[in-house]
Scaffold this motif. Sequence first.
Motif, PDB file in Angstrom:
ATOM      1  N   GLY A 127       4.204   2.103  -5.852  1.00 42.57           N
ATOM      2  CA  GLY A 127       3.919   2.355  -5.543  1.00 42.57           C
ATOM      3  C   GLY A 127       4.326   3.591  -4.026  1.00 42.57           C
ATOM      4  O   GLY A 127       4.054   3.959  -2.950  1.00 42.57           O
ATOM      5  N   GLY A 129       5.137   6.660  -2.748  1.00 43.75           N
ATOM      6  CA  GLY A 129       3.428   7.650  -2.312  1.00 43.75           C
ATOM      7  C   GLY A 129       2.430   7.141  -2.384  1.00 43.75           C
ATOM      8  O   GLY A 129       1.023   7.856  -2.045  1.00 43.75           O
ATOM      9  N   GLY A 130       1.712   6.118  -2.795  1.00 45.94           N
ATOM     10  CA  GLY A 130       0.392   5.188  -2.362  1.00 45.94           C
ATOM     11  C   GLY A 130       0.862   4.815  -3.832  1.00 45.94           C
ATOM     12  O   GLY A 130      -0.885   3.437  -3.751  1.00 45.94           O
ATOM     13  N   ILE A 131       1.211   5.565  -4.764  1.00 38.30           N
ATOM     14  CA  ILE A 131       0.362   4.843  -5.968  1.00 38.30           C
ATOM     15  C   ILE A 131       1.689   4.708  -7.394  1.00 38.30           C
ATOM     16  O   ILE A 131       2.508   3.581  -7.574  1.00 38.30           O
ATOM     17  CB  ILE A 131       0.048   6.310  -7.360  1.00 38.30           C
ATOM     18  CG1 ILE A 131      -1.420   5.772  -6.362  1.00 38.30           C
ATOM     19  CG2 ILE A 131      -0.653   5.569  -8.447  1.00 38.30           C
ATOM     20  CD1 ILE A 131      -2.265   5.217  -6.359  1.00 38.30           C
ATOM     21  N   THR A 227      -6.084   9.372  -7.723  1.00 41.05           N
ATOM     22  CA  THR A 227      -5.736   7.955  -6.908  1.00 41.05           C
ATOM     23  C   THR A 227      -6.232   7.166  -7.227  1.00 41.05           C
ATOM     24  O   THR A 227      -6.385   6.012  -6.789  1.00 41.05           O
ATOM     25  CB  THR A 227      -5.410   8.898  -5.941  1.00 41.05           C
ATOM     26  OG1 THR A 227      -4.285  10.030  -5.636  1.00 41.05           O
ATOM     27  CG2 THR A 227      -4.832   7.785  -4.794  1.00 41.05           C
ATOM     28  N   GLN A 231      -5.862   2.913  -7.807  1.00 40.71           N
ATOM     29  CA  GLN A 231      -6.238   2.080  -7.067  1.00 40.71           C
ATOM     30  C   GLN A 231      -6.958   0.850  -7.583  1.00 40.71           C
ATOM     31  O   GLN A 231      -7.521  -0.330  -7.380  1.00 40.71           O
ATOM     32  CB  GLN A 231      -6.905   2.449  -5.854  1.00 40.71           C
ATOM     33  CG  GLN A 231      -5.724   3.095  -4.878  1.00 40.71           C
ATOM     34  CD  GLN A 231      -5.149   1.755  -4.882  1.00 40.71           C
ATOM     35  OE1 GLN A 231      -4.609   0.922  -4.556  1.00 40.71           O
ATOM     36  NE2 GLN A 231      -3.547   2.604  -4.316  1.00 40.71           N
ATOM     37  N   GLY A 235      -4.970  -1.872  -8.534  1.00 39.68           N
ATOM     38  CA  GLY A 235      -5.328  -1.859  -7.037  1.00 39.68           C
ATOM     39  C   GLY A 235      -3.600  -3.034  -6.563  1.00 39.68           C
ATOM     40  O   GLY A 235      -3.235  -2.967  -5.378  1.00 39.68           O
ATOM     41  N   LEU A 238      -0.212  -2.727  -7.766  1.00 38.50           N
ATOM     42  CA  LEU A 238       0.235  -2.006  -6.944  1.00 38.50           C
ATOM     43  C   LEU A 238       0.629  -2.593  -4.980  1.00 38.50           C
ATOM     44  O   LEU A 238       2.209  -2.178  -4.366  1.00 38.50           O
ATOM     45  CB  LEU A 238      -0.105  -0.871  -6.531  1.00 38.50           C
ATOM     46  CG  LEU A 238      -0.610  -0.184  -7.837  1.00 38.50           C
ATOM     47  CD1 LEU A 238      -1.223   1.409  -7.283  1.00 38.50           C
ATOM     48  CD2 LEU A 238       0.689   1.093  -8.082  1.00 38.50           C
ATOM     49  N   ALA A 239       0.166  -3.775  -4.968  1.00 32.79           N
ATOM     50  CA  ALA A 239       0.266  -4.321  -3.526  1.00 32.79           C
ATOM     51  C   ALA A 239       1.114  -5.402  -3.924  1.00 32.79           C
ATOM     52  O   ALA A 239       1.389  -5.727  -2.443  1.00 32.79           O
ATOM     53  CB  ALA A 239      -0.706  -4.584  -3.322  1.00 32.79           C
ATOM     54  N   ALA A 252       8.181   6.390   0.963  1.00 32.95           N
ATOM     55  CA  ALA A 252       8.088   8.007   1.064  1.00 32.95           C
ATOM     56  C   ALA A 252       8.745   9.443   1.278  1.00 32.95           C
ATOM     57  O   ALA A 252       8.496   9.980   0.958  1.00 32.95           O
ATOM     58  CB  ALA A 252       7.298   7.987   2.824  1.00 32.95           C
TER      59      ALA A 252
END
Length: 286
Positions: A127, A129-131, A227, A231, A235, A238-239, A252
């Motif tokens: 998770g 940075g998004g991944i 990316t 997802q 996805g 990761l959520a 971040a």
Amino acid sequence: DRVGMLRNALEGVFNRTDGLDFHVVVVDNGSKKAKTLDYLRHIDDSRDNVTVTRIDDAFNYSKLCNEGVETGPDTEMVLFLNNDVEILHRNWLLQLSGWLRDPKIVGVGPKLLFPDRTIQHGGVILGFGGIAGHYAGYLPDEPQTSNLHDQAREVGCLTAACLLVRTSDYHKVGGMNEHLALDFQDVDFCLRLRTELGGWLMYDPTFPLIHRQSASRGGYATSGYTTARMQFLWGSELAKGDPFYNPHLTLARHDFSLASLPDLEPQRLRRLEPRVTHSNSRGLSP
């Protein structure tokens, strides 16, 4: 190419790896310089425990890893090792391989340091940075008993810059995903090891290695395709958040600072819910 860096990595393996028999497979991706080709011929001809294979296609990290496994001899374990890694301690691989004597453990990776001795890898946070991103990245390597990156522990994922797995487990999950050519193939691989085999991934800081991240190919931005692909594949996983990272910390930055409080009340309440991982089902206290 980058023969000096490759030689440094291989000499570390040849001369600073005690306690284990090993066979090195060098996967060359389109080297052209005469010095590089001469060195590859030399180690291939002069060492019985070295195989050099070549792929001239466009760079695909997953394909190169898979080629290395398929080209090499039949071994109990396989180690993925980047050519920009430097071995520092003679017992590094013996230490890592010991973890795989436990059948529940499906992968293990070491602490990796930048040349300036700041931390490059202390485990991977899902998770971030998004991944995904590296735990404790860029922090100084100043070991303390309170630091998670100074403790052997279970993690959500590991980097494939130095990753040891059983060869049988590699085949069970189908190897590296060649649709992920540049990024996050190690995250995808580790998540398949965890979810399909129900195994544990271990981070071990005992014998750090130097990793000159992206030294071979230079830096590059993560592609939108990668990316989106991650997802699509992961996805929902990761959520859930990383079960081994405090949900109150930011995803971040690498400095373990607090995350901002969510604006929506349901999200605020969710942060207070205990996250039960499979670790708790082993009779361990939360």
